[in-house]
Design a protein around this motif. Structure first.
Motif, PDB file in Angstrom:
ATOM      1  N   PRO A 222      -3.643   4.434  -5.880  1.00  0.00           N
ATOM      2  CA  PRO A 222      -3.758   5.456  -4.823  1.00  0.00           C
ATOM      3  C   PRO A 222      -4.220   6.819  -5.331  1.00  0.00           C
ATOM      4  N   GLY A 225      -9.789   9.172  -6.018  1.00  0.00           N
ATOM      5  CA  GLY A 225     -10.325  10.006  -4.953  1.00  0.00           C
ATOM      6  C   GLY A 225     -11.672  10.582  -5.326  1.00  0.00           C
ATOM      7  N   ARG A 249      -8.756  11.748  -0.478  1.00  0.00           N
ATOM      8  CA  ARG A 249      -7.561  11.289  -1.171  1.00  0.00           C
ATOM      9  C   ARG A 249      -6.856  10.234  -0.324  1.00  0.00           C
ATOM     10  N   THR A 250      -5.985   9.497  -0.971  1.00  0.00           N
ATOM     11  CA  THR A 250      -5.214   8.471  -0.290  1.00  0.00           C
ATOM     12  C   THR A 250      -4.384   9.050   0.854  1.00  0.00           C
ATOM     13  N   ILE A 256      -6.253   3.670   1.156  1.00  0.00           N
ATOM     14  CA  ILE A 256      -5.835   3.656  -0.240  1.00  0.00           C
ATOM     15  C   ILE A 256      -7.063   3.803  -1.152  1.00  0.00           C
ATOM     16  N   GLY A 257      -7.014   4.803  -2.035  1.00  0.00           N
ATOM     17  CA  GLY A 257      -8.031   4.967  -3.068  1.00  0.00           C
ATOM     18  C   GLY A 257      -9.450   5.132  -2.567  1.00  0.00           C
ATOM     19  N   ALA A 277     -12.820   2.127   0.582  1.00  0.00           N
ATOM     20  CA  ALA A 277     -11.374   2.347   0.481  1.00  0.00           C
ATOM     21  C   ALA A 277     -10.678   0.999   0.627  1.00  0.00           C
ATOM     22  N   ARG A 282      -4.353  -3.840   0.271  1.00  0.00           N
ATOM     23  CA  ARG A 282      -5.203  -3.936  -0.927  1.00  0.00           C
ATOM     24  C   ARG A 282      -5.831  -5.313  -1.087  1.00  0.00           C
TER      25      ARG A 282
END
Length: 320
Positions: A222, A225, A249-250, A256-257, A277, A282
């Motif tokens: 996470p 970015g 950013r997360t 996420i990511g 993302a 995930r």
């Protein structure tokens, strides 16, 4: 033109490291992922950046000894042809940059038999940029073992023709913060390092200055970015603005990511940032878009968005 409504991700399937090229009145996207029709890099097309359809694979595969992992394609148009820059290798070892060419933006792309970075330990994420004077540059990421923060860093070299680098690659941006740590005590090149990663460079010129957007950190985590640096010339010096947080950013449990972006002109002429993302589970890195707005303090992103939103009209942008 009316505002364009969309919901991220704009493509549900796995499509990492997305690069989008505007071609005429439409768009072509290339991404890291599955081999399609015996070719690396799936190709998508769209008229509006929102609705995409797959049109096959892009790159004819190399012999197996060259590598099995094809990463991060970007494409530039020059001399009436389309030139794809990408990396190939075996996992995290031995990646190098190569170039392929096609007569159509959707391919097929044929590798030109050139290792652009034979002297690098590890080179990925090639991003071609043409300046207004006609000079081409190739931004990329490479491993550097010197300095206080060791790891993968951003570099640039001049393209002398579309298939040859000048051979004067220079590091333009080094890790500067703990958020860029990929893994502490990572075993690399026979040593143990707190390994940092800067990758995925993409350069956009705006009002006389150059902005290099890049991703930092660990793409699996996470903390990953997007941030940026600024220069008055493509060769630098490049400087990160003080006290400016990452642009993307997360958002916990939502996005996420977010990372590995490019910037493209939207249907109404405004800039749109394209990135991948992870979904909250995930299971896949998927392609997302959001408006990129420019102000006196530099760029900002209206995202990462995870609910229905819109790309504003030019008049809305002007009033922002």
């Amino acid at each position: 033109m009316t505002s364009i409504r969309y919901s991220n991700p704009v493509h549900d399937a796995y499509f990492a490291d997305p690069f989008v090229l505007r071609v005429g009145e439409g768009y072509v996207a290339y991404g890291t992922g599955r081999v399609v029709d015996g070719r690396a890099f799936e190709v998508l097309t769209s008229l509006d950046l929102v609705t995409w359809r797959s049109v096959g694979g892009a790159l004819e595969l190399l012999p197996k000894e060259a590598g099995s992992d094809y990463w991060a394609p970007e494409v530039a148009e020059a001399d009436g042809r389309w030139w794809m820059y990408y990396s190939v290798g075996h996992g995290d070892a031995g990646h190098h940059l190569r170039v392929a060419v096609a007569d159509h933006p959707t391919g097929p792309f044929i590798d030109q038999g050139v290792n652009l970075t034979p002297d690098e330990r590890f080179a990925i994420d090639a991003s071609p940029f043409r300046d207004e004077d006609g000079t081409w540059y190739l931004f990329h990421a490479r491993d550097v073992l010197e300095g206080d923060r060791v790891g993968t860093m951003l570099a640039v070299d001049v393209l002398d023709g579309m298939t040859r680098l000048r051979g004067q690659s220079r590091t333009i941006l080094r890790p500067s913060g703990d958020w860029q740590v990929f893994l502490r005590e990572r075993k690399m090149y026979g040593q143990v390092y707190d390994w940092h990663t800067l990758e995925g460079p993409f350069v956009r010129k705006y009002e006389g200055r150059y902005y290099c957007f890049y991703s930092g950190g660990n793409w699996l985590e996470p903390t990953y970015g997007v941030a940026y640096a600024v220069a008055d010339h493509p060769l630098g010096p490049w400087v990160e603005p003080d006290g400016v947080p990452p642009l993307l950013r997360t958002v916990p449990d939502k996005v996420i990511g977010p990372g590995h972006n490019c910037v493209v002109s939207g249907p109404d002429g405004l800039d749109v940032i394209v990135y991948h993302a992870w979904d909250p589970g995930r299971t896949a890195r998927r392609m997302c878009i959001d408006p990129l707005m420019w102000g006196q303090d530099g760029p900002r992103v209206l995202g990462p968005s995870f609910t229905p939103t819109q790309i504003p009209r030019a008049s809305q942008h002007s009033a922002a």
